[in-house]
Write an enzyme that holds these catalytic residues in place. Structure first.
Site, PDB file in Angstrom:
ATOM      1  N   GLU A   8       5.578  -5.608   2.216  1.00  0.00           N
ATOM      2  CA  GLU A   8       6.659  -6.592   2.365  1.00  0.00           C
ATOM      3  C   GLU A   8       6.301  -7.657   3.405  1.00  0.00           C
ATOM      4  OE1 GLU A   8       9.296  -3.214   3.003  1.00  0.00           O
ATOM      5  OE2 GLU A   8      10.569  -3.963   1.394  1.00  0.00           O
TER       6      GLU A   8
ATOM      7  N   GLU B 262       8.589   3.839  -0.571  1.00  0.00           N
ATOM      8  CA  GLU B 262       9.797   4.286   0.142  1.00  0.00           C
ATOM      9  C   GLU B 262      10.547   5.362  -0.622  1.00  0.00           C
ATOM     10  OE1 GLU B 262       8.849   1.090  -0.183  1.00  0.00           O
ATOM     11  OE2 GLU B 262       9.357  -0.057   1.620  1.00  0.00           O
TER      12      GLU B 262
ATOM     13  N   ALA C  89       6.671   0.642   7.599  1.00  0.00           N
ATOM     14  CA  ALA C  89       7.451   0.806   8.822  1.00  0.00           C
ATOM     15  C   ALA C  89       7.103   2.171   9.410  1.00  0.00           C
ATOM     16  CB  ALA C  89       8.935   0.710   8.498  1.00  0.00           C
TER      17      ALA C  89
ATOM     18  N   GLY D 202       6.816  -1.484   4.221  1.00  0.00           N
ATOM     19  CA  GLY D 202       6.997  -2.673   5.055  1.00  0.00           C
ATOM     20  C   GLY D 202       5.716  -3.477   5.213  1.00  0.00           C
TER      21      GLY D 202
HETATM   22  C1  HXC Z   1       3.968   6.214  10.926  1.00  0.00           C
HETATM   23  C2  HXC Z   1       1.932   6.470   9.905  1.00  0.00           C
HETATM   24  C3  HXC Z   1       2.372   5.728   8.788  1.00  0.00           C
HETATM   25  C4  HXC Z   1       3.708   5.229   8.799  1.00  0.00           C
HETATM   26  C5  HXC Z   1       0.339   6.347   8.442  1.00  0.00           C
HETATM   27  N1  HXC Z   1       0.673   6.834   9.653  1.00  0.00           N
HETATM   28  N2  HXC Z   1       1.353   5.682   7.900  1.00  0.00           N
HETATM   29  N3  HXC Z   1       2.723   6.705  10.961  1.00  0.00           N
HETATM   30  N4  HXC Z   1       4.458   5.506   9.904  1.00  0.00           N
HETATM   31  N5  HXC Z   1       4.188   4.489   7.815  1.00  0.00           N
HETATM   32  C6  HXC Z   1      -0.138   7.627  10.566  1.00  0.00           C
HETATM   33  C7  HXC Z   1      -0.269   9.063  10.085  1.00  0.00           C
HETATM   34  O1  HXC Z   1       0.864   9.799  10.469  1.00  0.00           O
HETATM   35  C8  HXC Z   1      -1.513   9.492  10.824  1.00  0.00           C
HETATM   36  O2  HXC Z   1      -1.191   9.769  12.174  1.00  0.00           O
HETATM   37  C9  HXC Z   1      -2.366   8.246  10.809  1.00  0.00           C
HETATM   38  O3  HXC Z   1      -1.473   7.149  10.588  1.00  0.00           O
HETATM   39  C10 HXC Z   1      -3.401   8.229   9.701  1.00  0.00           C
HETATM   40  O4  HXC Z   1      -2.725   8.462   8.489  1.00  0.00           O
HETATM   41  P1  HXC Z   1      -3.179   9.595   7.439  1.00  0.00           P
HETATM   42  O5  HXC Z   1      -2.019   9.889   6.590  1.00  0.00           O
HETATM   43  O6  HXC Z   1      -3.817  10.743   8.137  1.00  0.00           O
HETATM   44  O7  HXC Z   1      -4.307   8.813   6.629  1.00  0.00           O
HETATM   45  P2  HXC Z   1      -4.700   8.997   5.104  1.00  0.00           P
HETATM   46  O8  HXC Z   1      -4.801  10.455   4.746  1.00  0.00           O
HETATM   47  O9  HXC Z   1      -5.919   8.152   4.929  1.00  0.00           O
HETATM   48  O10 HXC Z   1      -3.500   8.397   4.253  1.00  0.00           O
HETATM   49  C11 HXC Z   1      -3.220   7.016   4.357  1.00  0.00           C
HETATM   50  C12 HXC Z   1      -1.828   6.712   3.711  1.00  0.00           C
HETATM   51  C13 HXC Z   1      -0.761   7.655   4.341  1.00  0.00           C
HETATM   52  C14 HXC Z   1      -1.901   6.952   2.194  1.00  0.00           C
HETATM   53  C15 HXC Z   1      -1.517   5.251   3.970  1.00  0.00           C
HETATM   54  O11 HXC Z   1      -0.878   7.561   5.771  1.00  0.00           O
HETATM   55  C16 HXC Z   1       0.651   7.313   3.947  1.00  0.00           C
HETATM   56  O12 HXC Z   1       1.097   7.653   2.864  1.00  0.00           O
HETATM   57  N6  HXC Z   1       1.390   6.698   4.891  1.00  0.00           N
HETATM   58  C17 HXC Z   1       2.830   6.424   4.705  1.00  0.00           C
HETATM   59  C18 HXC Z   1       3.011   5.277   3.773  1.00  0.00           C
HETATM   60  C19 HXC Z   1       4.510   4.993   3.564  1.00  0.00           C
HETATM   61  O13 HXC Z   1       5.267   5.881   3.110  1.00  0.00           O
HETATM   62  N7  HXC Z   1       4.924   3.775   3.878  1.00  0.00           N
HETATM   63  C20 HXC Z   1       6.316   3.382   3.770  1.00  0.00           C
HETATM   64  C21 HXC Z   1       7.047   3.633   5.057  1.00  0.00           C
HETATM   65  S1  HXC Z   1       8.763   3.242   4.926  1.00  0.00           S
HETATM   66  P3  HXC Z   1      -1.558  11.175  12.860  1.00  0.00           P
HETATM   67  O14 HXC Z   1      -0.923  11.080  14.216  1.00  0.00           O
HETATM   68  O15 HXC Z   1      -1.008  12.249  11.992  1.00  0.00           O
HETATM   69  O16 HXC Z   1      -3.060  11.167  12.898  1.00  0.00           O
HETATM   70  C22 HXC Z   1       8.830   1.593   5.012  1.00  0.00           C
HETATM   71  C23 HXC Z   1      10.212   0.991   4.907  1.00  0.00           C
HETATM   72  C24 HXC Z   1      10.186  -0.488   5.030  1.00  0.00           C
HETATM   73  O17 HXC Z   1       7.875   0.912   5.138  1.00  0.00           O
HETATM   74  C25 HXC Z   1      11.545  -1.052   4.954  1.00  0.00           C
HETATM   75  C26 HXC Z   1      12.195  -1.206   6.264  1.00  0.00           C
HETATM   76  C27 HXC Z   1      13.475  -1.993   6.245  1.00  0.00           C
END
Ligand code: HXC
Length: 258
Positions: A112, A132, A65, A109
């Site tokens: 999921e 998360e 998400a 997400g």
């Molecule tokens: C918003 C995101 C994002 C996310 C990546 N990006 N994941 N933006 N929400 N979930 C964006 C980064 O901010 C970045 O933007 C660009 O995508 C590239 O990501 P990087 O981090 O620079 O790439 P990398 O170093 O290759 O790392 C990849 C990654 C990392 C390991 C996937 O991006 C990461 O850990 N992302 C978050 C994963 C996460 O925590 N997911 C769970 C979210 S909570 P910029 O603008 O900086 O270039 C969730 C809840 C669901 O999903 C339940 C809901 C009810």
């Protein structure tokens, strides 16, 4: 319909829906989720579509998400607004089979969403996770529920509590994905699977989807009865006559969804 965050193509009875927010690794923001719900509802209603493939990019199916969009929200915003419920319910109403073709990150997400599909074909680069916990939240779209049913309590606890990622080989070994293929072959394999489904009777494929899903939601006794009654019901269709007749006549069946 044209979408801002999706690319949708329909060919040979398969709707290919590609998540398309490359700058954010296909993070699921409200626009993307509502467009996805609309695209899937449209595919369900399109008589030409008999199977759906949902995919992302080579680098990410979806990295979760959208944290930027969620970060400042309050409890009142998310609970009061019932964040993500209408979209996920719309996805759950799709009766046609949906295959997730996953390459790269399928996190939070994203993992999921892949699990909401009927089965997952993964490339050897796929990485699944429920990170998360690192954000101070719990999974909210099935990461503690569907994942537990798919891979068992121990791995689901491990994934959700540590936030570690699972590679494709481990995901296949533990039952999260149905098959793993080299990255270059992912889309061909997913489209071939979709084609194989598309030529079957749609009455049968929709009944199979309902019946397998029932296995997750009911007792074995009730599930077996539901399956048996569906099996009986298929004998009211022309496609049962065609399928069995074609077998006996040693020819390809021509199903007509009747
Ligand atoms: C918003 C995101 C994002 C996310 C990546 N990006 N994941 N933006 N929400 N979930 C964006 C980064 O901010 C970045 O933007 C660009 O995508 C590239 O990501 P990087 O981090 O620079 O790439 P990398 O170093 O290759 O790392 C990849 C990654 C990392 C390991 C996937 O991006 C990461 O850990 N992302 C978050 C994963 C996460 O925590 N997911 C769970 C979210 S909570 P910029 O603008 O900086 O270039 C969730 C809840 C669901 O999903 C339940 C809901 C009810």
């Amino acid at each position: 319909m044209a979408y801002d965050t999706l690319i949708v193509e329909v060919s040979d009875h398969v709707a290919l829906i590609k998540l398309n927010r490359p700058d954010a690794l296909n993070a699921l923001n409200s626009t993307l989720l509502s467009e996805l719900a609309a695209a899937l509802t449209e595919a369900q209603g399109n008589e030409k579509v008999r199977c759906i493939v949902l995919t992302g990019s080579e680098k990410a199916f979806a990295a979760g998400a959208d944290v930027k969009e969620m970060s400042s929200k309050s409890f009142v915003d998310v609970f009061g607004g019932d964040l993500f419920t209408p979209e996920t319910e719309a996805i759950g109403r799709v009766r046609k089979p949906i295959i997730a073709a996953v390459s790269g990150y399928a996190l939070g997400g994203g993992c999921e969403l892949a699990m909401m599909c009927d089965f997952i074909i993964a490339s050897d680069t796929a990485r699944f996770g429920q990170p998360e916990v690192n954000l101070g939240i719990v999974a909210g779209l099935g990461g503690t529920q569907r994942l537990t049913r798919l891979v068992g309590k121990s791995k689901a606890m491990d994934m959700n509590l540590t936030g570690r990622f699972m590679d494709a080989e481990e995901a296949e070994r533990s039952g999260l994905v149905s098959r793993v293929v080299p990255a270059k072959k992912l889309m061909d394999t997913a489209m071939e699977a979709a084609q194989a489904i598309a030529v079957k009777s749609q009455l049968t494929t929709m009944a199979i989807k309902e019946s397998v899903n029932r296995a997750e939601e009911t007792t074995l006794r009730e599930g077996l009865l539901f399956e048996r009654r569906l099996f009986h019901a298929m004998f009211a269709t022309g496609d049962q006559k065609e399928g069995m007749g074609a077998f006996l006549e040693k020819r390809e069946a021509q199903f007509r969804d009747r």
